[in-house]
Design a protein around this motif. Structure first.
Motif, short mmCIF file in Angstrom:
data_model
loop_
_atom_site.label_atom_id
_atom_site.label_comp_id
_atom_site.label_asym_id
_atom_site.label_seq_id
_atom_site.Cartn_x
_atom_site.Cartn_y
_atom_site.Cartn_z
N THR A 182 33.13 38.49 64.47
CA THR A 182 33.90 40.07 64.20
C THR A 182 32.36 40.80 63.09
N SER B 234 30.02 42.33 64.00
CA SER B 234 30.28 43.16 65.64
C SER B 234 30.25 44.46 64.22
N LEU B 235 30.96 44.10 63.25
CA LEU B 235 31.35 45.39 62.51
C LEU B 235 29.88 45.87 62.07
N LYS C 81 27.64 49.32 63.78
CA LYS C 81 28.51 50.08 63.80
C LYS C 81 29.10 50.99 64.60
N GLY D 231 32.31 49.86 68.52
CA GLY D 231 33.22 48.56 67.86
C GLY D 231 33.67 47.85 68.73
N GLY E 30 34.36 46.84 56.81
CA GLY E 30 33.00 47.16 57.40
C GLY E 30 32.25 48.50 57.03
N CYS F 193 42.69 45.38 62.61
CA CYS F 193 41.60 45.24 63.75
C CYS F 193 41.28 46.30 63.66
N SER G 260 37.77 48.93 62.81
CA SER G 260 36.99 49.23 63.63
C SER G 260 36.21 50.92 63.15
N LEU H 62 34.59 52.32 71.59
CA LEU H 62 35.21 51.29 71.39
C LEU H 62 35.36 50.06 72.10
#
Lengths: 282, 314, 274
Positions: A158, A161-162, C103, C106, C126, C175, C179, C187
Motif C-alpha cells: 500500500t 502504491s502511494l 503518485k 492510485g 500519502g 483508502c 489515494s 485509479l
C-alpha cells in the motif's frame, strides 16, 4: 517397558523442576535476609562488609543506558541496510551471527587492549557502555529484522502504491510501527547486559572508590555484577556472605524486571497466533 | 491538431516536474552505510590485529603452543595444552551431564496433559535461563563447592575447586537453554504426527523412539552443539570454581585426580589477572591474543556450521 | 475536488485538463519462470472513463494492475517486456521515478489496508510525503476528501481515533480518499467491493461512477451485476490455446457482459478488439 521409560522421563523432569525451584528458593531465602531499604540506598562501606550497593546499582544502570543509546542507532542501521541494500544481506547476516557467537571475555580482552592501552582511557564507564552495546547489537538487529519481516506485506504494497520511497516508508511507517516491539527486545537485551561481567571486567569496573562519573577518561564505575564477582572471591566473612546473597537476589530481580515485558508480549503473541490459526479455517 | 497541441503541453509539464524527484541519495542511507561500514571495518581490523599479533608467540613456540602444557609467563614459555584440554573437557562433561535431563525432561513436559502445569514449568525454566552467570558462580562457590567436597574428599578432592565442579556448574547453566530448545523441537514434531501415531496404536514411548527422536535428531544435535559452544565460552562462573591452576594434565596423576582438583581453561585464563600485566611483554600479550583467536575461531566456526546446517534443513 | 484550489503539486492535471488517453498499452508481456501470464497489446484507456476488467480467477487481472503502477517489477520472479505510455510518456523512462508515477496512479486493493494510526494520519499519509502542507490546508483537504467519499458525517468527530476500529466499508472509503488526496490521473481498483456488504457496495459504486467523470478508472471485478450497474467499457481477459498468456478484448454485447464476468467457457466469438 514403555511405562518405565515414561516414568524415567518424568523423574528427570521432576529433578529439573526441583533444581529450578531450589535455585530460586535459596536465592530468595538467603537474599531476603540482607535485603532492606538501607541496602539499596546506602553506598558501600568497609570494602563491602557493610553499607549498601547504591553506586553499584547506579553504575549498572549507567552502563546499560549508555549501551542502549549506542546500540540503538547501530541496530537500526543494520536493519535499514538489510532491507534497502539487498546485495549486502548475506555478509551482514554472517557478520551478525559471527559477532553473536563470540564469547564475552574475548570482547572484554579486546576492549581492554583498545580502550585502556591503546587509547589510554584508563578504566572508563563509556568503554563499558560501548563494549556492552557491541555485545547486544547482533541480537537487537536480529530482533528488528524479524519484527520488520513480521509486518503485514500489504502495508508495504500500500505505501509503495502511494508513491513513497524507501526512506519515506522507513521513517513514516516502519520505525513508528517497530517502536513498541523494539523496546521490548531492547529491554530483553539490557537484562542480559545487566548481568554481564566479563566484558566490563577490565575496562570499566573497580570494586570500590568510584561514584558517579565525572568525565570519560579514568572514570571507572561500580557495577552490581562486578561487585558480586569480586566479593564472592573473598567469601569467608559471614557478613560479606549475607550481602552477597542480597546482591545476587537484587541483580536477578533487576534482570527479571527488564525482561518481563518481552516474555509477556511473546506469550501474548504465541497465544494470539494460535487464535489466528484457528480463524483461518472459519 | 488542437488536441495534439494540448497533449504536447501536458507531456512537457508532467515531464518537467517528474524530473524533480529523481535522486536516490539520502542522508539516512548515507548514515546507515557509514555505520555498517565502520562496524565491518572495525571487526575486520580487530580480526587482522589478532592474527597479526598471534604470530609472535607462534614463532617462538611453534606447535608446542598446542602440544605442551608449560604455560609460564615468567619463564617465557607458553604451552597451552592444559588450557585447551580444560576447556574441552569441562564443556563436554557439562553437555554429557546435562543432555539426558534436558532431552528426556523436555519429552516428559511435552507429554504433560495439563496446559497450566506445562506453562508454569516452561516459565520456570525460562526464568532459570535469565539468571546471570555471576549468580551461578556465586551458587557454585557457596553451595556446590562444599557439597562436592563432602562427597568427593575421600576420592582425593582437596579444595572443592576443580574441573568437575566447573562441569557440573556449567551443566546447570546450559540446562535451561537446551531444555527450551528440545521442548520447541518436540512440540513441532509432536503436533504434526501425534494424532496419526496414536490412532495407529503407538505408545508414547514408541512414538518417541520411532518418530520424534529420529525426525528431531538434527535439531537435537544442533542444540547440543549450541550448548557446547555456550559452555566453552562461559567465563565468570567457571572462573570462580575451577581453581585456576595452570598446567595440570590427566597424565600426571590420573583422570580422577585431574577432574577432582583445580585446573584452568581458556576462558578463565583470559579472565584472570594476567591480562593486566600482559602488555609488558609482547610475547605474553601475543600468547593471550592467540588464545582469544582460538576461542573466536571455535565459536564462529561452530555457529557457521550450525547456520549452514539449519539452512540446509529448512 | 473539481474546484479545489489547493496547491497539490503531485499530479498536475486538473480534471478539466484531462483529455486524450491517460494510458496506452502498446505491448505488455509478463511471465514468470513457470508460465507466460500476460500477452496484451493495443489497449487504450481514455481520460475520464471507467473500464471494467473481467475474466476468470488467476488469469492475471491483478498482475495487470500491478504492472501499470510498476509494482510488479519489484518482484524478481517476473520478466516484463512493456511498452506502456502514461500521458504520452513511457512509464519506464529513466526520467520518471517509480514513486512519482505511483503518485499519479492510485491503487485500491480488495482488502482495505489501513495503518494503526489515526484516521486523519491515514488519510494524509500519502500526500504528506509528497509535499509539505500547512495545518489549514490539511484541515480543509481532510474535510473535502471525506465529503467526497461520504465519510465525513460518520467520522468528523473522531478523526483522531485509530482507523482500525472502522468498519470494512468505512476503511475502504478511507483508502479511496487517501489515494484521491494525491489527485491521481488513473485509479486502479482491484475488486474494491468484494469484501463489502451490498449497501456499502452501492455507495462505493456510486462514488466510482462519479470519479470516472474526472479520472480514468480501471476496475477489476468478479461481480456480473456490478459490471451491468456500472456504465463504461468492459474488457475481458481470456486465454486461447495458442496464445502465450492472457489476451484482452472488449465486450459490447449486454448479455455477454453479464455472462462473461463469471465465464468458464471457451466459445469462439467474434468481438471487436479495442
Amino acid at each position: 517397558m514403555a511405562i518405565a521409560f515414561h516414568r524415567f522421563c518424568q523423574f528427570l523432569l521432576i529433578f529439573v523442576v526441583a533444581l529450578a525451584l531450589a535455585l530460586f528458593s535459596i536465592l530468595i531465602i538467603k537474599g531476603i535476609a540482607g535485603f532492606n531499604l538501607s541496602f539499596l540506598i546506602e553506598p558501600m562501606a568497609n570494602a563491602g562488609l557493610s553499607g549498601g550497593v547504591r553506586y553499584q546499582i547506579l553504575g549498572s544502570l549507567i552502563l546499560i543506558s549508555s549501551a542502549a543509546l549506542i546500540a540503538t542507532p547501530i541496530a537500526l542501521s543494520f536493519c535499514y541496510c538489510f532491507q534497502n541494500l539487498s546485495p549486502f544481506r548475506r555478509p551482514l547476516i554472517t557478520l551478525l551471527h559471527a559477532l553473536n557467537s563470540i564469547p564475552s571475555i574475548v570482547f572484554g580482552f579486546l576492549a581492554f587492549l583498545f580502550f585502556v592501552i591503546y587509547l589510554s582511557w584508563g578504566k572508563s564507564w563509556l568503554a563499558g557502555g560501548i563494549i556492552l552495546a557491541i555485545m547486544i547489537t547482533p541480537s537487537l538487529s536480529f530482533f528488528l529484522i524479524d519484527s520488520l519481516k513480521a509486518l503485514p506485506t500489504k502495508y508495504t504494497e500500500t505505501t509503495k502504491s502511494l508513491g513513497l520511497s524507501f526512506d519515506q516508508r522507513w521513517w513514516k511507517l516502519y520505525v513508528p510501527l517497530l517502536l513498541k516491539p523494539y523496546l521490548t527486545g531492547l529491554f530483553l537485551s539490557l537484562g542480559r547486559a545487566a548481568g554481564e561481567t566479563a566484558p566490563i571486567l577490565f575496562v570499566a569496573c573497580v570494586f570500590y572508590g568510584a561514584g558517579l562519573p565525572t568525565g570519560i577518561k579514568d572514570n571507572p564505575i561500580l557495577s552490581l555484577s562486578y561487585h558480586i564477582f569480586q566479593l564472592s572471591q573473598e567469601a569467608y566473612d559471614p557478613q560479606a556472605v549475607s550481602r552477597l546473597w542480597a546482591s545476587a537476589l537484587l541483580i536477578v530481580l533487576i534482570v527479571l524486571v527488564l525482561q518481563t515485558p518481552y516474555y509477556y508480549f511473546w506469550n501474548k503473541k504465541r497465544k494470539g497466533s494460535q487464535h489466528a490459526k484457528l480463524k483461518l479455517t472459519d | 491538431m488542437a488536441i495534439s497541441g494540448l497533449a504536447k503541453i501536458k507531456t512537457k509539464h508532467v515531464l518537467a516536474f517528474f524530473a524533480e524527484h529523481r535522486s536516490r541519495a539520502s542522508l539516512t542511507r548515507l548514515i546507515a552505510l557509514i555505520v555498517f561500514g565502520s562496524v565491518i571495518f572495525l571487526s575486520l581490523g580487530a580480526f587482522i590485529f589478532l592474527v597479526w599479533k598471534s604470530g609472535i608467540v607462534l614463532r617462538q613456540e611453534g606447535p608446542s603452543f598446542f602440544l605442551e602444557a608449560n604455560w609460564s609467563f615468567r619463564g617465557n614459555s607458553y604451552g597451552a595444552k592444559a588450557l585447551f584440554l580444560g576447556s574441552m573437557i569441562t564443556a563436554f562433561l557439562a553437555l554429557m551431564i546435562c543432555a539426558p535431563f534436558s532431552l528426556f525432561g523436555a519429552w516428559a513436559l511435552q507429554n504433560l496433559r495439563s496446559e497450566k502445569t506445562r506453562f508454569s514449568i516452561e516459565a520456570l525454566v525460562t526464568l532459570m535461563a535469565s539468571v546471570p552467570s555471576v549468580v551461578y558462580g556465586l551458587l557454585g562457590i557457596l553451595l556446590l563447592r562444599p557439597f562436592l567436597l563432602q562427597i568427593f574428599s575421600p576420592f582425593g578432592m582437596e579444595t572443592g575447586d576443580g574441573l568437575l565442579t566447573a562441569s557440573l556448574l556449567l551443566s546447570i547453566m546450559i540446562l535451561p537453554m537446551l531444555f527450551s530448545l528440545h521442548l520447541e523441537n518436540f512440540s513441532k514434531i509432536s503436533k504434526k504426527y501425534r494424532e496419526q501415531a496414536f490412532s495407529l496404536g503407538l505408545s508414547r514411548t514408541k512414538f518417541f523412539w520411532s518418530v520424534v527422536f529420529p525426525l528431531g535428531l538434527p535439531a537435537i544435535l544442533s542444540s547440543f552443539a549450541l550448548g557446547l559452544g555456550r559452555a566453552a565460552g562461559e567465563t565468570v562462573a567457571v572462573f570462580l570454581v575451577i581453581g585456576r591452576l595452570d598446567n595440570k594434565l590427566p597424565s600426571e596423576g590420573g583422570w580422577i585426580d585431574y577432574l577432582l582438583n583445580a585446573g584452568q581453561s581458556m576462558t578463565t585464563k583470559l579472565g584472570g589477572p594476567e591480562i593486566f600485566i600482559s602488555h609488558q611483554s609482547p610475547t605474553h600479550e601475543s600468547a593471550l591474543l592467540l588464545l582469544a583467536l582460538c576461542l573466536i575461531l571455535m565459536s564462529v566456526g561452530t555457529s557457521s556450521i550450525l547456520l549452514k546446517f539449519s539452512k540446509g534443513e529448512a | 475536488m473539481q474546484n479545489s484550489n489547493l496547491p497539490i503539486k503531485t499530479c498536475c492535471l486538473r480534471p478539466e485538463g484531462r483529455i486524450g488517453s491517460s494510458l496506452k498499452i502498446k505491448k505488455l508481456i509478463a511471465s514468470t519462470a513457470q508460465e507466460h501470464v500476460l500477452n496484451l497489446s493495443n489497449l487504450e484507456f481514455p481520460a475520464r472513463s471507467l473500464t471494467s476488467i473481467v475474466g476468470r480467477s488467476g488469469i492475471g487481472k491483478s498482475t495487470f494492475l500491478r504492472a501499470i503502477n510498476r509494482l510488479l517489477e519489484e518482484n524478481p520472479q517476473w520478466k516484463i517486456e512493456a511498452d506502456i505510455e502514461f500521458l504520452g510518456m513511457p512509464i519506464r523512462a529513466p526520467k520518471i521515478s517509480k514513486e512519482m508515477l505511483r503518485k499519479c496512479i492510485g491503487l485500491i486493493l480488495q482488502e482495505p489496508c489501513v495503518f494503526p494510526f489515526s484516521i486523519k494520519k491515514n488519510l494524509l499519509f500519502g500526500i504528506r510525503s509528497a509535499q509539505k502542507l500547512k495545518k489549514s490546508e490539511e484541515i480543509s483537504l481532510t474535510e473535502e476528501l471525506l465529503h467526497k467519499v461520504e465519510l465525513w458525517d460518520e467520522v468528523k468527530n473522531r478523526l483522531g481515533d485509530n482507523a482500525e476500529h472502522l468498519s470494512v466499508g468505512q476503511k475502504q472509503r478511507l483508502c479511496i480518499a487517501r489515494s484521491l488526496a494525491l489527485n491521481p490521473e488513473i485509479l486502479l481498483m482491484d475488486e474494491p467491493t468484494s469484501s463489502l456488504d451490498p449497501d456499502t457496495t452501492f455507495k462505493i459504486e456510486g462514488l466510482i461512477q462519479n470519479l470516472s467523470k474526472e479520472r480514468c478508472i480501471i476496475l477489476v471485478t468478479h461481480n456480473p451485476e456490478q459490471v451491468s450497474r456500472l456504465e463504461g467499457r468492459v474488457l475481458e481477459f481470456y486465454r486461447d490455446d495458442s496464445s502465450m498468456g492472457t489476451l484482452a478484448r472488449e465486450l459490447r454485447d449486454e448479455k455477454a457482459k453479464l455472462s462473461r464476468a463469471l465465464t468458464f467457457t471457451r466459445e469462439p466469438e467474434t468481438f471487436i478488439t479495442a
